[in-house]
Scaffold this active site. Structure first.
Site, PDB file in Angstrom:
ATOM      1  N   LYS A  27      13.037   7.330  44.048  1.00 13.71           N
ATOM      2  CA  LYS A  27      14.230   6.806  44.725  1.00 13.71           C
ATOM      3  C   LYS A  27      14.549   7.504  46.046  1.00 13.71           C
ATOM      4  CE  LYS A  27      15.023   3.845  42.935  1.00 13.71           C
ATOM      5  NZ  LYS A  27      14.015   2.731  42.869  1.00 13.71           N
ATOM      6  N   HIS A  55       4.713  10.200  42.407  1.00  8.10           N
ATOM      7  CA  HIS A  55       5.993  10.905  42.218  1.00  8.10           C
ATOM      8  C   HIS A  55       5.768  12.208  41.442  1.00  8.10           C
ATOM      9  CE1 HIS A  55       8.290   7.513  43.597  1.00  8.10           C
ATOM     10  NE2 HIS A  55       8.149   6.772  42.529  1.00  8.10           N
ATOM     11  N   SER A  80      20.853   5.826  43.049  1.00 11.45           N
ATOM     12  CA  SER A  80      19.792   4.829  43.145  1.00 11.45           C
ATOM     13  C   SER A  80      19.018   4.760  41.821  1.00 11.45           C
ATOM     14  CB  SER A  80      18.862   5.195  44.308  1.00 11.45           C
ATOM     15  OG  SER A  80      17.824   4.275  44.434  1.00 11.45           O
TER      16      SER A  80
HETATM   17  S1  PPS Z   1      10.846   4.215  43.685  1.00 12.38           S
HETATM   18  O1  PPS Z   1      11.072   3.121  42.733  1.00 12.38           O
HETATM   19  O2  PPS Z   1      11.125   5.507  43.084  1.00 12.38           O
HETATM   20  O3  PPS Z   1       9.500   4.202  44.251  1.00 12.38           O
HETATM   21  O4  PPS Z   1      11.957   3.969  44.804  1.00 12.38           O
HETATM   22  P1  PPS Z   1      11.861   4.398  46.331  1.00 12.38           P
HETATM   23  O5  PPS Z   1      11.051   3.414  47.059  1.00 12.38           O
HETATM   24  O6  PPS Z   1      11.474   5.832  46.428  1.00 12.38           O
HETATM   25  O7  PPS Z   1      13.379   4.334  46.808  1.00 12.38           O
HETATM   26  C1  PPS Z   1      14.155   3.177  46.700  1.00 12.38           C
HETATM   27  C2  PPS Z   1      15.331   3.335  47.640  1.00 12.38           C
HETATM   28  O8  PPS Z   1      14.855   3.153  49.003  1.00 12.38           O
HETATM   29  C3  PPS Z   1      15.597   2.118  49.610  1.00 12.38           C
HETATM   30  N1  PPS Z   1      14.757   1.375  50.564  1.00 12.38           N
HETATM   31  C4  PPS Z   1      15.064   1.199  51.858  1.00 12.38           C
HETATM   32  N2  PPS Z   1      16.092   1.662  52.592  1.00 12.38           N
HETATM   33  C5  PPS Z   1      16.119   1.291  53.897  1.00 12.38           C
HETATM   34  N3  PPS Z   1      15.192   0.496  54.492  1.00 12.38           N
HETATM   35  C6  PPS Z   1      14.142   0.025  53.778  1.00 12.38           C
HETATM   36  N4  PPS Z   1      13.244  -0.744  54.363  1.00 12.38           N
HETATM   37  C7  PPS Z   1      14.047   0.385  52.402  1.00 12.38           C
HETATM   38  N5  PPS Z   1      13.164   0.104  51.413  1.00 12.38           N
HETATM   39  C8  PPS Z   1      13.613   0.709  50.304  1.00 12.38           C
HETATM   40  C9  PPS Z   1      16.032   1.236  48.451  1.00 12.38           C
HETATM   41  O9  PPS Z   1      17.073   0.382  48.824  1.00 12.38           O
HETATM   42  C10 PPS Z   1      16.409   2.282  47.409  1.00 12.38           C
HETATM   43  O10 PPS Z   1      17.655   2.915  47.684  1.00 12.38           O
HETATM   44  P2  PPS Z   1      19.048   2.398  47.126  1.00 12.38           P
HETATM   45  O11 PPS Z   1      20.029   3.487  47.471  1.00 12.38           O
HETATM   46  O12 PPS Z   1      18.908   2.187  45.651  1.00 12.38           O
HETATM   47  O13 PPS Z   1      19.357   1.128  47.859  1.00 12.38           O
END
Ligand code: PPS
Length: 282
Positions: free
Chosen positions: A44, A99, A129
């Site tokens: 996340k 991860h 998240s």
């Molecule tokens: S995972 O499932 O652990 O691999 O998740 P991860 O990709 O690490 O993190 C997910 C959060 O990243 C946000 N996210 C983004 N934010 C801004 N711009 C873009 N393009 C983007 N892509 C993914 C996503 O919304 C998750 O955060 P939260 O706070 O839940 O919205």
């Protein structure tokens, strides 16, 4: 419904899609190649955003690849059973996602020149998240409430264990030349500048119009629309499972005053050894 995690050497992992023999095998025998590019993170923290950017840098902004192949096939998830299998047969430079905490990552990394990007994020936002994500994924035990999840997060009783230990383990690598630390916060604040920094680290040159395309197709809205990247292939019709809010500071909408204090205290205690200014959210 799962009532526990898959525990591997004290680290809780999702119960579905993971096997202890694969984690052991990859740690002991998986060969990280010099030409690999690895995205590392505690869950996340912006992993998939970074992967999307890396894919687009690779294609110089052409969206064909990201729109035709699921993100987990473009940059397989090392420790998941499927990801591990597909990485075995992959030729040439690979994009790898993981991860895993430092102690479970392939030992071969220590002598490899593979380029690794470790993306970190304010753990308060990471916890919020994660609360919403794991509940929908349903691949491990689920907290009954935010308050319960908060306690689990502080204790490290969530998928991939303690955020604090993950950071301690991987940040010990931060002086290595092939190791770049990025934060979700800097990527949000200055996306273009951070993508330029990534290109410099990878020794890739993009023309300004190619950079524009990388920015365009990796934006929150574009990723949310892209079914190859938004995890809706996991949960049909739910494009909010991964792309939930995509902002910094959402934790303020969820933490009680007592939780703010408890978190600050834990953060101060557990992160005491790090130099001031290292974490952009503090
Ligand atoms: S995972 O499932 O652990 O691999 O998740 P991860 O990709 O690490 O993190 C997910 C959060 O990243 C946000 N996210 C983004 N934010 C801004 N711009 C873009 N393009 C983007 N892509 C993914 C996503 O919304 C998750 O955060 P939260 O706070 O839940 O919205």
């Amino acid at each position: 419904m799962f009532d526990d995690y898959l525990w591997f050497e004290g680290v809780p992992l999702p119960s579905l899609g993971f096997k202890p023999e694969i984690i052991r095998e990859l740690r002991d025998n998986f060969v990280v190649k010099d030409e690999d590019i690895v995205t590392l993170s505690y869950p996340k923290s912006g992993t998939n955003w970074l992967v999307e950017i890396l894919c687009l840098i690779h294609t110089k902004g052409d969206p064909k690849w990201i729109q035709s192949m699921p993100i987990w096939d473009r940059a397989p998830w090392l420790e998941a059973e499927n990801g591990f299998m597909s990485l075995q047969g992959m030729e040439g430079p690979r994009l790898i996602t993981s991860h895993l905490p430092f102690q479970l990552f392939p030992r071969s990394f220590s002598s490899s020149k593979a380029k690794v990007i470790y993306i970190i994020r304010n753990p308060r936002d990471v916890s919020v998240s994660g609360y919403f994500f794991w509940e929908k994924m349903n691949i491990c035990k689920i907290a009954k409430s935010w308050d319960e999840y908060f306690e689990w997060f502080i204790q490290g009783n969530v998928p991939y264990g303690s955020w604090f230990e993950h950071i301690h383990g991987w940040m010990s690598m931060r002086e290595r030349k092939n190791f770049l630390v990025l934060s979700y916060e800097e990527l949000k604040k200055d996306t273009r500048g951070t993508i330029e920094k990534i290109c410099k680290f990878l020794r890739k040159k993009l023309e300004p119009e190619e950079l524009d395309l990388v920015l365009k197709y990796s934006s929150f809205d574009a990723m949310k629309e892209n079914k190859m990247s938004n995890f809706s292939l996991f949960l049909r019709n739910d494009s909010t499972i991964l792309l939930r809010k995509g902002v910094t500071g959402d934790w303020k909408n969820h933490f009680s005053e007592a939780q703010v204090e408890a978190f600050n205290k834990t953060f101060r205690e557990k992160m005491a050894g790090f130099p001031p200014g290292l974490f952009p959210w503090e």
